[in-house]
Design a protein around this motif. Structure first.
Motif, mmCIF file in Angstrom:
data_model
loop_
_atom_site.group_PDB
_atom_site.id
_atom_site.type_symbol
_atom_site.label_atom_id
_atom_site.label_comp_id
_atom_site.label_asym_id
_atom_site.label_seq_id
_atom_site.Cartn_x
_atom_site.Cartn_y
_atom_site.Cartn_z
ATOM 1 N N GLN A 143 -11.075 1.907 1.503
ATOM 2 C CA GLN A 143 -11.504 1.319 0.229
ATOM 3 C C GLN A 143 -10.300 0.771 -0.533
ATOM 4 O O GLN A 143 -10.360 -0.313 -1.104
ATOM 5 C CB GLN A 143 -12.249 2.359 -0.617
ATOM 6 N N PHE A 144 -9.196 1.515 -0.544
ATOM 7 C CA PHE A 144 -7.967 1.041 -1.193
ATOM 8 C C PHE A 144 -7.517 -0.275 -0.568
ATOM 9 O O PHE A 144 -7.167 -1.227 -1.274
ATOM 10 C CB PHE A 144 -6.835 2.059 -1.071
ATOM 11 N N VAL A 145 -7.505 -0.331 0.761
ATOM 12 C CA VAL A 145 -7.065 -1.537 1.471
ATOM 13 C C VAL A 145 -7.986 -2.712 1.141
ATOM 14 O O VAL A 145 -7.517 -3.819 0.869
ATOM 15 C CB VAL A 145 -7.001 -1.287 2.992
ATOM 16 N N LYS A 146 -9.286 -2.464 1.154
ATOM 17 C CA LYS A 146 -10.258 -3.519 0.853
ATOM 18 C C LYS A 146 -10.029 -4.070 -0.560
ATOM 19 O O LYS A 146 -10.002 -5.289 -0.770
ATOM 20 C CB LYS A 146 -11.682 -2.977 0.974
ATOM 21 N N LEU A 147 -9.878 -3.185 -1.523
ATOM 22 C CA LEU A 147 -9.653 -3.622 -2.903
ATOM 23 C C LEU A 147 -8.332 -4.368 -3.042
ATOM 24 O O LEU A 147 -8.230 -5.332 -3.798
ATOM 25 C CB LEU A 147 -9.698 -2.425 -3.856
ATOM 26 N N GLU A 202 5.195 9.822 -8.520
ATOM 27 C CA GLU A 202 5.468 11.199 -8.093
ATOM 28 C C GLU A 202 4.461 11.699 -7.055
ATOM 29 O O GLU A 202 4.104 12.869 -7.022
ATOM 30 C CB GLU A 202 5.512 12.136 -9.304
ATOM 31 N N SER A 203 3.949 10.796 -6.240
ATOM 32 C CA SER A 203 2.976 11.090 -5.169
ATOM 33 C C SER A 203 1.667 11.672 -5.697
ATOM 34 O O SER A 203 0.925 12.319 -4.957
ATOM 35 C CB SER A 203 3.575 12.021 -4.117
ATOM 36 N N LEU A 204 1.353 11.437 -6.953
ATOM 37 C CA LEU A 204 0.127 12.012 -7.519
ATOM 38 C C LEU A 204 -1.142 11.450 -6.890
ATOM 39 O O LEU A 204 -2.142 12.162 -6.771
ATOM 40 C CB LEU A 204 0.090 11.826 -9.032
ATOM 41 N N PHE A 205 -1.116 10.182 -6.468
ATOM 42 C CA PHE A 205 -2.311 9.628 -5.826
ATOM 43 C C PHE A 205 -2.528 10.288 -4.464
ATOM 44 O O PHE A 205 -3.661 10.600 -4.095
ATOM 45 C CB PHE A 205 -2.205 8.107 -5.693
ATOM 46 N N LEU A 206 -1.447 10.525 -3.727
ATOM 47 C CA LEU A 206 -1.550 11.225 -2.450
ATOM 48 C C LEU A 206 -2.045 12.652 -2.664
ATOM 49 O O LEU A 206 -2.946 13.127 -1.964
ATOM 50 C CB LEU A 206 -0.201 11.229 -1.731
ATOM 51 N N ASP A 253 5.928 7.223 7.985
ATOM 52 C CA ASP A 253 6.882 6.132 7.871
ATOM 53 C C ASP A 253 6.245 5.098 6.942
ATOM 54 O O ASP A 253 5.063 5.224 6.596
ATOM 55 C CB ASP A 253 7.148 5.528 9.255
ATOM 56 N N ILE A 254 6.993 4.090 6.568
ATOM 57 C CA ILE A 254 6.404 3.037 5.734
ATOM 58 C C ILE A 254 5.266 2.395 6.517
ATOM 59 O O ILE A 254 5.438 1.947 7.656
ATOM 60 C CB ILE A 254 7.458 1.991 5.336
ATOM 61 N N GLY A 255 4.083 2.405 5.925
ATOM 62 C CA GLY A 255 2.910 1.835 6.568
ATOM 63 C C GLY A 255 2.224 2.747 7.564
ATOM 64 O O GLY A 255 1.279 2.335 8.230
ATOM 65 N N LEU A 256 2.675 3.985 7.675
ATOM 66 C CA LEU A 256 2.092 4.921 8.631
ATOM 67 C C LEU A 256 1.772 6.229 7.920
ATOM 68 O O LEU A 256 2.661 6.918 7.424
ATOM 69 C CB LEU A 256 3.072 5.167 9.786
ATOM 70 N N LEU A 257 0.500 6.563 7.890
ATOM 71 C CA LEU A 257 0.025 7.749 7.195
ATOM 72 C C LEU A 257 -0.664 8.658 8.196
ATOM 73 O O LEU A 257 -1.546 8.221 8.941
ATOM 74 C CB LEU A 257 -0.968 7.320 6.101
ATOM 75 N N GLY A 258 -0.248 9.924 8.234
ATOM 76 C CA GLY A 258 -0.867 10.896 9.119
ATOM 77 C C GLY A 258 -2.007 11.603 8.416
ATOM 78 O O GLY A 258 -1.878 11.997 7.262
ATOM 79 N N ILE A 259 -3.134 11.748 9.118
ATOM 80 C CA ILE A 259 -4.305 12.427 8.559
ATOM 81 C C ILE A 259 -4.752 13.483 9.560
ATOM 82 O O ILE A 259 -4.991 13.181 10.726
ATOM 83 C CB ILE A 259 -5.480 11.447 8.316
ATOM 84 N N MET A 302 0.815 -1.202 0.000
ATOM 85 C CA MET A 302 0.000 0.000 0.000
ATOM 86 C C MET A 302 0.859 1.265 0.000
ATOM 87 O O MET A 302 0.419 2.287 -0.503
ATOM 88 C CB MET A 302 -0.922 0.013 1.221
ATOM 89 N N HIS A 303 2.047 1.170 0.537
ATOM 90 C CA HIS A 303 2.927 2.333 0.612
ATOM 91 C C HIS A 303 3.185 2.921 -0.780
ATOM 92 O O HIS A 303 3.229 4.152 -0.941
ATOM 93 C CB HIS A 303 4.246 1.928 1.283
ATOM 94 N N CYS A 304 3.314 2.057 -1.780
ATOM 95 C CA CYS A 304 3.631 2.529 -3.132
ATOM 96 C C CYS A 304 2.533 3.429 -3.701
ATOM 97 O O CYS A 304 2.798 4.289 -4.532
ATOM 98 C CB CYS A 304 3.894 1.348 -4.073
ATOM 99 N N ILE A 305 1.313 3.267 -3.235
ATOM 100 C CA ILE A 305 0.202 4.093 -3.729
ATOM 101 C C ILE A 305 0.435 5.564 -3.378
ATOM 102 O O ILE A 305 0.168 6.451 -4.176
ATOM 103 C CB ILE A 305 -1.143 3.617 -3.146
ATOM 104 N N PHE A 306 0.952 5.816 -2.192
ATOM 105 C CA PHE A 306 1.090 7.192 -1.723
ATOM 106 C C PHE A 306 2.409 7.844 -2.105
ATOM 107 O O PHE A 306 2.489 9.058 -2.160
ATOM 108 C CB PHE A 306 0.872 7.244 -0.213
#
Length: 142
Positions: free
Chosen positions: A50-54, A9-13, A28-34, A1-5
């Motif tokens: 939803q990303f994780v579920k898919l 060029e971080s466009l999905f993020l 960090d890898i696997g840790l996203l701040g919101i 999942m890390h590669c998505i963000f």
């Protein structure tokens, strides 16, 4: 999942930030701040769940959508923004690829990156996000 963000060029993020108005950063890898308003945080978290579920279910696309077309579009998009995570993105499940393409649909033209790592979004508010060039993690709003 890390590669998505961090990939492409971080466009999905950046698209997720634009879509939800939440402040998102990779801690960090696997840790996203919101951070942000309750609504923004809920929307961002919903997208991420939803990303994780898919990703976990590796669901097929509904029969009305052509899987090969989604794969081709996603490959073109990712290769246009190639980086160290390109191969990781290309092996994602097709349903997740479709979701990511939908998130970025029409947003590719909103972002312009220059050597100074400033991303401009062209809208009436002229919001700017500045990324720390060394880590790419700090996001601030003007």
């Amino acid at each position: 999942m890390h590669c998505i963000f961090v990939g492409a060029e971080s466009l999905f993020l950046k698209s997720l930030i634009q879509d939800t108005c939440a402040d998102l950063c990779i801690l960090d890898i696997g840790l996203l701040g919101i951070r942000g308003s309750a609504e923004a945080v809920v929307m961002a978290r919903s997208h991420i769940q939803q990303f994780v579920k898919l990703f976990e279910n590796k669901e097929n696309l509904p029969s009305s959508q052509k899987e090969s077309e989604v794969k081709r579009e996603f490959k073109q998009f990712v290769e246009a923004h190639a980086d160290n995570y390109t191969m990781d993105l290309l092996i994602l499940p097709t349903s997740l690829k479709k979701e990511l393409l939908t998130l970025t649909q029409g947003e590719e033209n909103l972002f312009e990156t220059g050597d100074d790592e400033v991303i401009e979004m062209r809208d009436s508010q002229q919001t700017e996000f500045t990324q720390n060039a060394a880590t790419g993690l700090n996001i601030s709003r003007d």
